[in-house]
Design an enzyme around this catalytic site. Structure first.
Site, short mmCIF file in Angstrom:
data_model
loop_
_atom_site.label_atom_id
_atom_site.label_comp_id
_atom_site.label_asym_id
_atom_site.label_seq_id
_atom_site.Cartn_x
_atom_site.Cartn_y
_atom_site.Cartn_z
NE ARG A 13 16.04 6.84 7.51
CZ ARG A 13 14.87 6.10 8.72
NH1 ARG A 13 13.79 6.86 8.47
NH2 ARG A 13 15.69 4.86 8.94
CD GLU A 59 18.91 4.74 7.95
OE1 GLU A 59 19.05 5.93 9.28
OE2 GLU A 59 18.10 4.51 7.15
CE1 TYR A 106 11.64 -2.67 10.95
CE2 TYR A 106 10.05 -2.79 10.95
CZ TYR A 106 11.02 -1.61 11.17
OH TYR A 106 11.10 -0.55 11.44
NE ARG A 160 19.62 -3.04 0.42
CZ ARG A 160 20.27 -3.16 -0.32
NH1 ARG A 160 20.86 -3.98 -1.05
NH2 ARG A 160 20.38 -1.56 -0.69
CG ASP A 190 7.65 -0.70 13.77
OD1 ASP A 190 8.49 -0.29 13.73
OD2 ASP A 190 6.67 -0.18 13.32
NE ARG A 193 -1.85 10.16 7.51
CZ ARG A 193 -1.47 10.42 8.05
NH1 ARG A 193 -0.68 11.35 8.42
NH2 ARG A 193 -0.61 9.05 8.96
NE ARG A 214 -1.80 -0.57 3.83
CZ ARG A 214 -2.18 1.02 4.07
NH1 ARG A 214 -2.91 1.80 3.76
NH2 ARG A 214 -1.74 0.94 5.25
P1 FDA Z 1 18.68 -6.27 18.31
O1 FDA Z 1 19.00 -7.01 17.23
O2 FDA Z 1 18.41 -4.86 18.79
O3 FDA Z 1 19.10 -7.07 19.69
C1 FDA Z 1 19.92 -8.04 19.44
C2 FDA Z 1 21.00 -8.42 20.81
O4 FDA Z 1 21.85 -9.55 20.05
C3 FDA Z 1 22.23 -7.27 20.07
O5 FDA Z 1 21.97 -5.92 21.01
C4 FDA Z 1 22.92 -8.63 19.32
O6 FDA Z 1 24.43 -8.23 19.34
C5 FDA Z 1 22.97 -9.17 20.40
N1 FDA Z 1 23.74 -11.03 19.59
C6 FDA Z 1 22.97 -11.29 18.94
N2 FDA Z 1 24.29 -12.72 19.00
C7 FDA Z 1 24.19 -13.06 19.92
C8 FDA Z 1 25.79 -13.35 20.46
N3 FDA Z 1 26.09 -14.62 19.96
N4 FDA Z 1 25.62 -13.72 21.61
C9 FDA Z 1 25.81 -11.97 21.91
N5 FDA Z 1 24.58 -11.64 22.07
C10 FDA Z 1 24.48 -11.87 20.49
N6 FDA Z 1 10.96 0.30 15.16
C11 FDA Z 1 9.97 1.27 15.79
O7 FDA Z 1 8.90 0.68 16.68
N7 FDA Z 1 10.56 2.53 15.16
C12 FDA Z 1 11.12 2.97 14.79
O8 FDA Z 1 11.15 4.28 13.94
C13 FDA Z 1 12.64 1.63 13.96
N8 FDA Z 1 13.17 2.15 13.21
C14 FDA Z 1 13.77 1.47 12.67
C15 FDA Z 1 15.16 1.85 12.17
C16 FDA Z 1 16.26 0.82 11.23
C17 FDA Z 1 17.05 1.53 10.64
C18 FDA Z 1 16.04 -0.89 12.18
C19 FDA Z 1 16.41 -1.64 11.39
C20 FDA Z 1 14.95 -1.00 12.33
C21 FDA Z 1 13.97 -0.22 13.73
N9 FDA Z 1 13.26 -0.28 14.37
C22 FDA Z 1 12.00 0.70 14.71
C23 FDA Z 1 13.40 -1.77 14.75
C24 FDA Z 1 13.83 -1.77 15.85
O9 FDA Z 1 14.99 -1.74 15.82
C25 FDA Z 1 13.28 -2.97 16.29
O10 FDA Z 1 12.28 -2.85 17.16
C26 FDA Z 1 14.41 -3.96 17.70
O11 FDA Z 1 15.37 -3.20 18.09
C27 FDA Z 1 14.41 -4.77 17.74
O12 FDA Z 1 15.11 -5.63 18.88
P2 FDA Z 1 15.72 -7.03 19.43
O13 FDA Z 1 15.91 -6.90 20.60
O14 FDA Z 1 14.99 -7.88 18.88
O15 FDA Z 1 16.77 -7.33 18.53
#
Ligand code: FDA
Length: 367
Positions: A280, A300, A348, A249, A350, A176, A172
């Protein structure tokens, strides 16, 4: 019985909510984090008195009062409302596509005039069965919006021409017909005052956390010290990429401190023309209405992802989803390990969805 009830791998948002809840239930937990800091991708760092979003702009938004109340236990949130601006060559447009954008594009003032132009342009494209992203976008919003505000940005994000990308990527493109630049439709939104890292630290209070510790590097050792494990890293990484890597990505962030009070007047400015290599520029102080003398900006740049790089956006096409299903099936056989978070679930998510999923995972655990 092992020394710990739970070993939590990853101090991101998912792992931190999970461990907070487990601690409340009287469980003894240990958190391992391979980075030198907690917070995962929502980590913020103070530079020049400004909270810098190190891994991309993060705005908390939700329509779920339970989740909003939940995160408000750990931080007060400000009233930030996401209203990005798009820059195409020397032209500036409000996002998301709304009456302000249509006025800037065509000089129209009423919804009826805007609707008429969009409908005419959609018809002129003559597309009913889109074969690719370009055709899908043209069918949804017509040529002007597509060419100025969608095409270049999307091609940079995906590293491919829009005509070579599958149509499903854009399901989509909301338009608006009101003057409203608020990007999200949610009831609640804001940024934690003092930054996300402080919020995560509050969740982790009273829990032992070892940073700079990669669980997979000494898996056999760590597996012995806990009865159960939550793994929030990549599920393919966990299994040594035995079926091959899942595709993502990636992004490169280039930050700069500028000796001026205000660089672009908005937290988020999207660059929608293909020729500008970044998608951005974030000016972090505007997330918190900062008045500091200096400012910090981050450009970015989207990147092709390769094993070993930070993974940002999962590429959820049929092939990768099928691969993930194979890893998920292997995961189900690991009876003391739970997989969670965006990497563990290859989705993905949020932040509000991450909090909800972590709370549901805790509720689903049978003692
Ligand atoms: P996350 O990746 O944050 O945590 C996983 C952790 O595990 C990391 O710290 C990593 O180092 C660790 N790890 C991995 N393997 C390991 C190992 N073998 N040993 C020890 N540690 C290990 N959402 C939203 O609501 N509003 C927003 O504006 C945005 N904006 C946004 C921008 C961009 C560029 C992205 C890519 C994503 C967003 N998001 C977002 C989404 C948001 O980033 C997401 O919901 C959370 O960061 C996810 O948290 P997690 O804990 O799942 O993963």
């Amino acid at each position: 019985m092992a020394e710990f009830d739970y070993l939590i791998v990853g101090a991101g948002l998912y792992g931190s909510v999970f461990v907070h809840e487990m601690k409340k239930r009287g469980k003894k937990c240990l958190v391992l984090e391979k980075r030198d800091k907690v917070g995962g991708n929502i980590y913020t760092e103070e530079i020049e008195g400004i909270q810098v979003h190190r891994y991309g702009a993060h705005i908390f938004h939700t329509s779920d009062p339970i989740i909003w109340n939940y995160v408000n236990q750990f931080a007060d949130f400000n009233r930030y409302t996401n209203s990005p601006v798009a820059r195409y060559k020397d032209e500036l447009y409000n996002l998301p596509f709304n009456m302000n954008t249509f006025h800037q594009l065509w000089g129209v003032a009423t919804p009826a005039e805007a609707r008429e132009i969009i409908e005419r342009q959609k018809k002129e494209c003559g597309i009913t069965q889109p074969k690719n992203l370009e055709e899908q976008a043209l069918m949804l919003v017509g040529r002007d919006i597509y060419e100025k505000l969608v095409k270049g940005y999307t091609e940079k994000q995906w590293g491919r021409q829009a005509s070579e990308l599958p149509a499903f990527i854009i399901k989509r493109l909301p338009v608006r017909f009101i003057y409203d630049n608020n990007y999200f439709n949610d009831c609640y939104q804001g940024i934690p005052i003092g930054g996300y890292t402080k919020m995560i630290e509050k969740m982790l209070e009273g829990v032992e956390v070892k940073t700079n510790t990669d669980y997979l590097a000494e898996k056999e050792v760590w597996d012995k010290i806990a009865d159960r494990i939550l793994f929030t890293g990549g599920i393919d990484d966990y299994f040594g990429y035995c079926y091959g890597p899942l595709e993502y990505r990636s992004l490169r962030f280039e930050s700069e401190v500028l000796d001026m009070e205000n660089y672009q007047g908005n937290a988020v400015v999207n660059y929608t023309e293909y020729e500008v290599p970044y998608t951005r520029i974030i000016e972090h102080k505007h997330f918190e209405f900062g008045k500091q003398e200096k400012t910090v900006i981050t450009r970015e740049y989207p990147l092709d992802w390769q094993c070993g790089m930070d993974a940002y956006y999962p590429v959820n096409n049929e092939e990768n989803n099928a691969l993930y299903e194979k890893y998920r099936a292997l995961g189900e056989k690991e009876n003391k390990v739970l997989f969670g978070g965006r990497l563990g679930m290859y989705r993905y998510l949020d932040m509000d969805k991450v909090v909800k999923a972590a709370l549901q995972a805790v509720e689903g655990i049978k003692e």
